[in-house]
Design an enzyme around this catalytic site. Structure first.
Site, PDB file in Angstrom:
ATOM      1  N   GLU A 192       0.857  -1.190   0.000  1.00  0.00           N
ATOM      2  CA  GLU A 192       0.000   0.000   0.000  1.00  0.00           C
ATOM      3  C   GLU A 192       0.892   1.239   0.000  1.00  0.00           C
ATOM      4  O   GLU A 192       1.192   1.777  -1.050  1.00  0.00           O
ATOM      5  CB  GLU A 192      -0.934  -0.023   1.213  1.00  0.00           C
ATOM      6  CG  GLU A 192      -2.077   0.947   1.115  1.00  0.00           C
ATOM      7  CD  GLU A 192      -3.170   0.647   2.135  1.00  0.00           C
ATOM      8  OE1 GLU A 192      -4.094   1.454   2.237  1.00  0.00           O
ATOM      9  OE2 GLU A 192      -3.082  -0.391   2.820  1.00  0.00           O
ATOM     10  N   GLU A 244      -1.852   0.619  13.477  1.00  0.00           N
ATOM     11  CA  GLU A 244      -3.036   0.976  12.698  1.00  0.00           C
ATOM     12  C   GLU A 244      -4.302   0.756  13.503  1.00  0.00           C
ATOM     13  O   GLU A 244      -5.237   1.559  13.448  1.00  0.00           O
ATOM     14  CB  GLU A 244      -3.070   0.131  11.427  1.00  0.00           C
ATOM     15  CG  GLU A 244      -4.258   0.387  10.529  1.00  0.00           C
ATOM     16  CD  GLU A 244      -4.172  -0.437   9.256  1.00  0.00           C
ATOM     17  OE1 GLU A 244      -4.771  -0.024   8.247  1.00  0.00           O
ATOM     18  OE2 GLU A 244      -3.502  -1.500   9.261  1.00  0.00           O
TER      19      GLU A 244
END
Length: 935
Positions: A460, A732
């Site tokens: 990502e 996260e």
């Protein structure tokens, strides 16, 4: 002049080098002077010429001289002096040497590519040897690339940049690097050998998720090189594009940001960077016209560099001696530098991961990113190797294919990131809080990599606009990110123009239709980040430059709203990753409420920027949108009693932080926010958008205890829970690693993410008590929050005007508070035991009465056991009694309660300590037992 000295002279916005990236760069400086000194004027002198007198403001002043014209290679000296109110002038500052590094014409040099690449994203090694005219006295090298590259002149790398020229909106612009290479030329032979190593980098990477991943920008890297020569008679000439040859089998066999690098030392060509090397068998480079619709610019921003080196804290080698697992003790972003002796054909494999599971690298969170580098030996003996274009997110590395023992000194982690300057520090008496702050620092270091990324390890690593807008304030508290975010915002505006005013959720945007959605909290980066740069750095120019983009975003959101002023249609990320939700996009806070709140926020900020940019009509329209949207928001979501129809913590945090409710309802909203957090056991119940706001919302509403309990919570999910689990960066998800050590089962388990690290800004502004109230900290507020859990705290901020500092410490006679205010600034001081007052430049000390614990009880309708606990706070046996009752219901809740009691030794037990996440019947038993104990 008495003890007045000009320091910190700066050209442009970059902090890493003195470079003029445009013909008219801004100029800044700081002043060391006595506290009572006041500036009246300033004078600037370029290259010892005539002085130019201007006003005294020392921050990002417009260039007062004629525009620079050379563009590359020309060196200058800038001096500054200042005049005080007494009319006296200081001495001139030490001269600041700086160089011109900008383009004076459109880029026309062609792109050089591989004439017959063996596959997609094939590495490209180029070579050119030329003889220089005898009258050459200087040379500048200008390069850009569709991909990443490094350049050597006569075998010496021309700079220390990594992954240059960085990632921009490739369809619109490429960044260029300008370097003076005069010293690298062999003047006695007048020979220049220019060699280039290039790989696809961001340009050829495959973007997307799962089987939809594909190359977006192009299949092959390309490099464009210009060598500009200065002659003794003043002429300038440029070499042509002919004569470049391509290595048919370079040692860099394969390279990808997600995959890693393969280097085969057997394919290295000795002497290929020096004159006399026979490249006659190499094919000529494919010369391709530079795309006419792509601009080339020199960015006024810090490049990516190697910023640190770490040695391992442990090396565990297997019994066979061919594999070792290395722990660097810190999750980081970078790559390995390894000293090895590899036999010919031996393959050394370097694998990376953020965490171990069952003693092995846990690679599931990497998804499709293999994050593996390979080095094939040539038997030439001991050497050091380091990937050229690979960057990984890791704490642990597995090194296999070894032929013998690996010592800790044989391997280092090379930390890589945008070379932004550290400007903010925080420390306190709580080691967990200090580690949390350090975790935020490391996450920012890793995710400021040419663009502000979400994560550095998996497939990502994108510039998500929502992530950037929530962590930008923390980034600004810790580093000087004015230039960094300014460059990124220019790409944001370019991508937005392609999308009819809608800001993509990713910038630069290689995801196409996937990210071309109007998402509240994501697209709002176009308004919030420029406003932040104006506030923290007095950079009004960025905000003015982005004002049209703000207008376009406000108009795009207006088109998406219904006639009643609400924005409740279309996809929304909402309060992404609410830890109490079952899915990342299914937060408890209504997505329409989130969108409505941000719509008001952006319209207000847009109106301010448009007014400053001179667009009165645009400002008036944005103000109208803000007023209409505010009225619609209140009618749809806010009750007369101060409740929100979306009854979740983020909803209340947004309304309080964005000032969306009438003043009379703010106390009720704050009470309800505290009540909801209390009902959840003071665990995190907010996602990406609510978490940066919730502590400010509580403190501004007078709910200090709830804010303290939430911040210092160690149970999962919380800010400190990852710290207790050994985290060295921000996760996260607050529950990315479960209490039993297993990873969250989701496909999104990054252990290095910035969003929840937004709390660092709150530590600086609230516990440290230092916040700007005018652009660039020209005026600031000193108003520390004194949590009962802390004995001392300190914040230091290098502001555009100089150093500011606040420190407080509990002592027997109260709280000792000291503050340092920079020259040219003033502070409004707010202390709990006296009226507000002002403090000027210099060092100050005050003795503050230690505030009594807040006892803001809920209204009668919400009073429970708390109402009668005040008199029992210090009653003998209260804690043990409550613990026994709770243990009958849940050992976990009892353990949390016991831990909290240990956390506040020697301080009064307050009523709210009983407000754990137990069901009503248990609370009733506690209530009855306490009443009985009270007689």
């Amino acid at each position: 002049m008495r003890s007045v000295r000009v320091t910190g002279v700066r050209v442009g916005r970059r902090r890493d080098a003195a470079v003029a990236s445009s013909p008219t760069p801004p100029v800044s400086w700081t002043v060391d002077a006595p506290p009572d000194w006041r500036a009246r004027a300033a004078a600037l002198r370029l290259d010892g010429g005539a002085e130019h007198r201007i006003g005294p403001d020392p921050v990002l002043r417009a260039w007062p001289f004629a525009p620079l014209t050379a563009g590359h290679g020309a060196a200058h000296r800038l001096e500054v002096r200042v005049q005080g109110d007494d009319g006296e002038w200081s001495e001139w500052s030490d001269p600041l040497p700086f160089v011109e590094a900008f383009l004076t014409e459109d880029w026309s040099a062609p792109l050089l590519r591989h004439p017959s690449p063996g596959g997609p994203a094939a590495p490209l090694f180029l070579r050119r040897e030329l003889r220089l005219p005898t009258d050459v006295v200087g040379a500048a090298l200008l390069t850009t690339a569709q991909g990443v590259h490094r350049v050597f002149v006569n075998g010496v790398e021309v700079d220390d940049h990594v992954l240059k020229p960085g990632w921009t909106s490739y369809r619109d612009r490429l960044a260029a690097t300008v370097t003076d290479v005069t010293a690298l030329l062999r003047r006695e032979q007048q020979v220049a050998v220019i060699t280039v190593e290039a790989a696809g980098g961001w340009f050829t990477e495959r973007y997307g998720f799962g089987p939809n991943a594909a190359r977006f920008y192009g299949e092959q890297p390309g490099v464009s090189v210009r060598l500009l020569l200065r002659h003794a008679d003043g002429r300038s000439t440029e070499i042509d594009a002919e004569g470049w040859r391509v290595d048919p089998d370079p040692p860099l066999v394969a390279s990808g940001l997600y995959a890693g690098e393969d280097w085969d030392a057997r394919r290295e060509k000795a002497g290929w960077m020096r004159s006399g090397f026979d490249d006659s068998a190499w094919p000529p480079a494919l010369v391709e016209a530079f795309p006419a619709d792509v601009a080339v610019e020199v960015l006024d921003a810090e490049p990516v560099r190697r910023t640190a080196h770490l040695t391992p804290v442990s090396v565990q080698q297997d019994l066979h001696g061919d594999t070792a697992i290395v722990d660097f003790g810190q999750n980081l972003v970078g790559r390995l530098r390894l000293r090895i002796d590899a036999a010919e054909g031996a393959v050394i494999t370097l694998s990376h991961a953020e965490i171990l599971q069952d003693g092995a690298l846990a690679t599931r969170p990497l998804r499709a990113a293999t994050a593996t580098d390979r080095f094939v030996g040539d038997g030439s003996g001991t050497r050091e190797v380091e990937p050229a274009f690979a960057v990984h997110g890791f704490r642990y590395a597995e090194i296999s294919g070894l032929s013998g023992p690996l010592a800790a000194g044989d391997v280092r982690a090379v930390v890589v990131g945008s070379d932004v300057r550290r400007t903010g520090w925080f420390t306190s008496s709580d080691p967990l809080l200090n580690r949390l702050h350090e975790n935020v620092v490391w996450s920012l270091r890793g995710n400021l990599l040419s663009v502000p990324t979400d994560c550095p390890q998996r497939d990502e690593r994108l510039g998500w606009t929502g992530d950037a807008q929530v962590f930008a304030p923390a980034a600004a508290s810790l580093f000087d990110v004015d230039a960094f975010f300014g460059a990124w915002l220019d790409d944001l505006a370019l991508e937005q123009r392609r999308n009819d005013g809608v800001v993509p959720t990713v910038v630069p945007d290689p995801l196409g239709a996937f990210s071309a959605v109007a998402a509240a909290g994501w697209g709002d980066a176009v308004t919030t980040v420029p406003a932040l740069l104006a506030e923290r750095y007095a950079d009004a120019d960025v905000r003015r430059r982005l004002a049209p983009a703000m207008r376009d975003w406000v108009e795009a959101c207006e088109r998406l709203a219904t006639d009643d002023g609400l924005w409740e249609r279309g996809f929304q990320y909402g309060d992404w990753l609410d830890p109490t939700a079952t899915r990342p996009d299914k937060a408890k806070t209504d997505a329409g409420l989130v969108a409505g709140a941000y719509r008001v926020r952006s319209a207000r900020l847009g109106a301010e920027a448009l007014r400053d940019a001179g667009d009165a009509a645009g400002a008036a329209e944005a103000e109208r949108v803000a007023e209409h949207a505010t009225t619609a928001f209140r009618a749809a979501y806010l009750t007369p009693a101060g409740r929100l129809l979306s009854d979740a913590p983020t909803a209340y945090a947004l309304v309080l932080a964005f000032d969306l409710a009438p003043p009379a309802l703010r106390p009720a909203l704050g009470i309800r926010l505290a009540r909801l957090l209390r009902a959840g056991g003071y665990r995190l119940a907010t996602g990406f958008l609510g978490t940066p706001l919730v502590l400010d919302a509580l403190l501004d509403a007078g709910q200090e205890f709830a804010a303290e309990r939430l911040l210092f919570q160690t149970a999962c999910p919380s800010w400190l829970y990852p710290v207790t689990m050994g985290a060295t960066t921000v996760w996260e998800r607050p529950d990315a690693v479960r209490p039993d050590g297993t990873l969250h089962p989701s496909g999104m388990v990054s252990l290095n993410h910035c969003a929840f690290g937004a709390v660092a800004d709150v530590l600086h502004r609230r516990i440290g008590g230092l916040a700007p109230t005018a652009p660039g900290y020209r005026t600031m507020r000193i108003s520390p929050w004194f949590p009962s859990a802390l004995d001392h705290a300190e914040v230091v901020q290098e502001t555009p005007f100089g150093r500011a500092r606040v420190r407080w410490e509990r002592r027997g006679d109260g709280i000792r508070l000291s503050a340092e205010v920079a020259v040219g600034t003033r502070a409004e001081v707010r202390l709990p035991d006296r009226p507000r007052f002002e403090a000027g430049p210099g060092v100050h000390e005050w003795l503050v009465q230690d505030p009594a614990p807040a006892r803001a009880d809920p209204p009668d309708a919400e009073r429970g056991v708390d109402a009668d606990l005040a008199v029992l706070a210090d009653a003998p046996g209260v804690c043990g009694l409550v613990s026994r009752i709770l243990a009958e219901h849940s050992p976990e809740i009892a353990a949390e309660f016991d831990a909290y009691i240990r956390w506040v030794p020697g301080r009064a037990l307050r009523p709210e300590l009983i407000a754990v996440s137990a069901p009503p019947e248990v609370i009733e038993r506690v209530d009855a037992a306490l009443r009985a104990a009270a007689g």
